[in-house]
Enzyme design. Structure first.
Site, PDB file in Angstrom:
ATOM      1  N   ASP A   1       2.934  -6.177  22.534  1.00 32.48           N
ATOM      2  CA  ASP A   1       3.656  -7.406  22.219  1.00 32.48           C
ATOM      3  C   ASP A   1       4.191  -8.111  23.464  1.00 32.48           C
ATOM      4  OD1 ASP A   1       3.219  -7.174  19.533  1.00 32.48           O
ATOM      5  OD2 ASP A   1       5.244  -6.518  19.016  1.00 32.48           O
TER       6      ASP A   1
ATOM      7  N   TYR B   1       0.854  -1.186   0.000  1.00 32.47           N
ATOM      8  CA  TYR B   1       0.000   0.000   0.000  1.00 32.47           C
ATOM      9  C   TYR B   1       0.889   1.233   0.000  1.00 32.47           C
ATOM     10  CZ  TYR B   1       0.933  -0.645   5.029  1.00 32.47           C
ATOM     11  OH  TYR B   1       1.531  -0.864   6.237  1.00 32.47           O
TER      12      TYR B   1
END
Length: 425
Positions: free
Chosen positions: A312, A229
């Protein structure tokens, strides 16, 4: 909002850590960020923020700053590996804003990080609202006072606070210091990441079509897939290419988890694919890298007393839902709601409620991301054909729907819950 008199230290100054710092400070808490790097910044790569993350960022008052750096994809496009034929195409743009009250935007990670950092350090010229220390790698916790944990850095500095948040990434030292089990698992795959200059894309008739209308594009093929993208309004094409791992990875040595990569390596990793893929990847000269893909087993234990994990450190997931940073931002919003509603005596309960609101949700995204590793990489045949038929419905991919994912974790803040999008186009 409850009057606050307690402090929070956040280990980690990435997107999750800074979103947490800003969210907490907007609730009136005194917040300090400890970042291990010598200077704050992000890697040269793109990031997607679906409505569940955009809603949080916009709710922090960052609308105009974000609108200045975003690129808006008008469609999500799904292509077949061998000939580039379009499996399905779904409008994003205004449709997403109308249905979810927030946009689907793309950014350069460094640009988004800078917006968050500027908001933490000098909002409206009013001076710092968050203390930020660099070269401050947290290596241990002194928990001798259970209600006043001390973050200990590699150079011996000590930062005490009423709450310590470990937002220090996939190899979290805060998690290790809490004594939690090592839940990291290697996926057997790696990601090539590259930023390709948009002028190179525009100059080649084989790739010029990528600039006709901004898309968020996924190519599906046996054992690998490709995402790309535009970011910075077409200045760069961001590419993420997932393939079987060829790095000499050692679980106990994170330095082996990443390495520079060449354009030739990217091209050679997609043999037999549509010629436009090779044309695109061949332009990645000088700005590509490979990254081993790790995840964490789903684990709801994120809290020990006044210490909690986020992002995370708590729920590292594979990138097959494009939700890693977005889930950390949801963590930040829920954590700020819970801590912002209590006094010092209620901290432990607030952290428990934070986990109860987030662990199942983030765990479902972890599981769906893991399932997508198989779902995206099916060999051609009946199962692949059934998958492509499912993709055409855009109801979701593996185990979660886009509607559930993009609405995000319900927030108690009425300003966010009633958020609408009548502004910057």
């Amino acid at each position: 909002m409850t009057s606050q008199s307690f402090t929070v230290t956040i280990a980690g100054g990435g997107l999750g850590g800074l979103t947490t710092a800003l969210s907490l400070r907007r609730r009136g808490l005194r917040t300090t960020v400890l970042e291990s790097a010598p200077q704050l910044g992000e890697v040269g790569a793109g990031i997607q923020t679906a409505p569940n993350a955009s809603r949080i960022l916009l709710g922090l008052g960052l609308r105009h700053h974000l609108a200045a750096i975003r690129t808006e994809p008008l469609d999500q496009v799904r292509r077949r590996w061998q000939d580039g034929s379009i499996i399905a195409q779904l409008p994003l743009g205004d449709r997403v804003k109308q249905e979810y009250g927030a946009p689907y935007w793309h950014y350069h990670r460094a640009d988004l990080h800078r917006v968050l950092l500027d908001a933490c350090l000098d909002p409206d010229g009013a001076g710092p609202v968050v203390q930020v220390f660099t070269n401050a790698r947290v290596v241990d916790i002194d928990g001798s006072d259970a209600e006043r944990p001390v973050a200990v850095t590699a150079d011996g500095r000590r930062f005490d606070a009423d709450v310590l948040i470990g937002a220090d990434g996939i190899r979290s030292a805060v998690r290790d210091a809490m004594g939690l089990p090592d839940t990291l698992v290697f996926s057997g795959e790696m990601a090539f990441r590259a930023l390709i200059p948009g002028d190179k894309i525009a100059a080649d008739p084989a790739t010029r079509f990528l600039l006709d209308r901004y898309h968020s594009t996924i190519w599906y093929g046996p054992d690998r897939h490709l995402v790309h993208y535009m970011i910075r309004g077409g200045e760069f094409l961001n590419v993420v290419a997932i393939v079987p791992n060829t790095l000499d990875v050692r679980d106990d040595d994170p330095s082996t988890w990443t390495a520079p990569a060449s354009a030739d390596e990217l091209v050679e990793s997609f043999p037999g694919w549509d010629d436009r893929v090779a044309s695109m990847l061949s332009k990645a000269e000088g700005d590509a890298s490979s990254w081993a893909m790790y995840r964490r087993h789903r684990d709801p234990v994120w809290v020990d007393g006044h210490v909690a994990l986020l992002g995370d450190a708590a729920h590292a997931m594979l990138p097959y839902q494009a939700q890693g940073a977005s889930q950390a931002m949801e963590d930040a919003a829920v954590l700020a709601e819970e801590l912002g509603a209590v006094t010092r005596s209620g901290i432990a309960g607030a952290l428990v409620r934070y986990v109860s609101r987030r662990a199942t949700h983030a765990g479902m995204v972890q599981d769906a991301s893991l399932e997508n590793m198989r779902f995206y990489h099916l060999p051609d045949g009946p199962e692949q054909e059934a998958r492509d038929a499912q993709l055409r419905t855009f109801s979701g991919e593996s185990d979660v729907s886009y509607d559930w994912l993009w609405r995000g974790t319900p927030l108690n803040n009425p300003d966010l819950e009633s958020f609408s999008y009548p502004f910057v186009r």
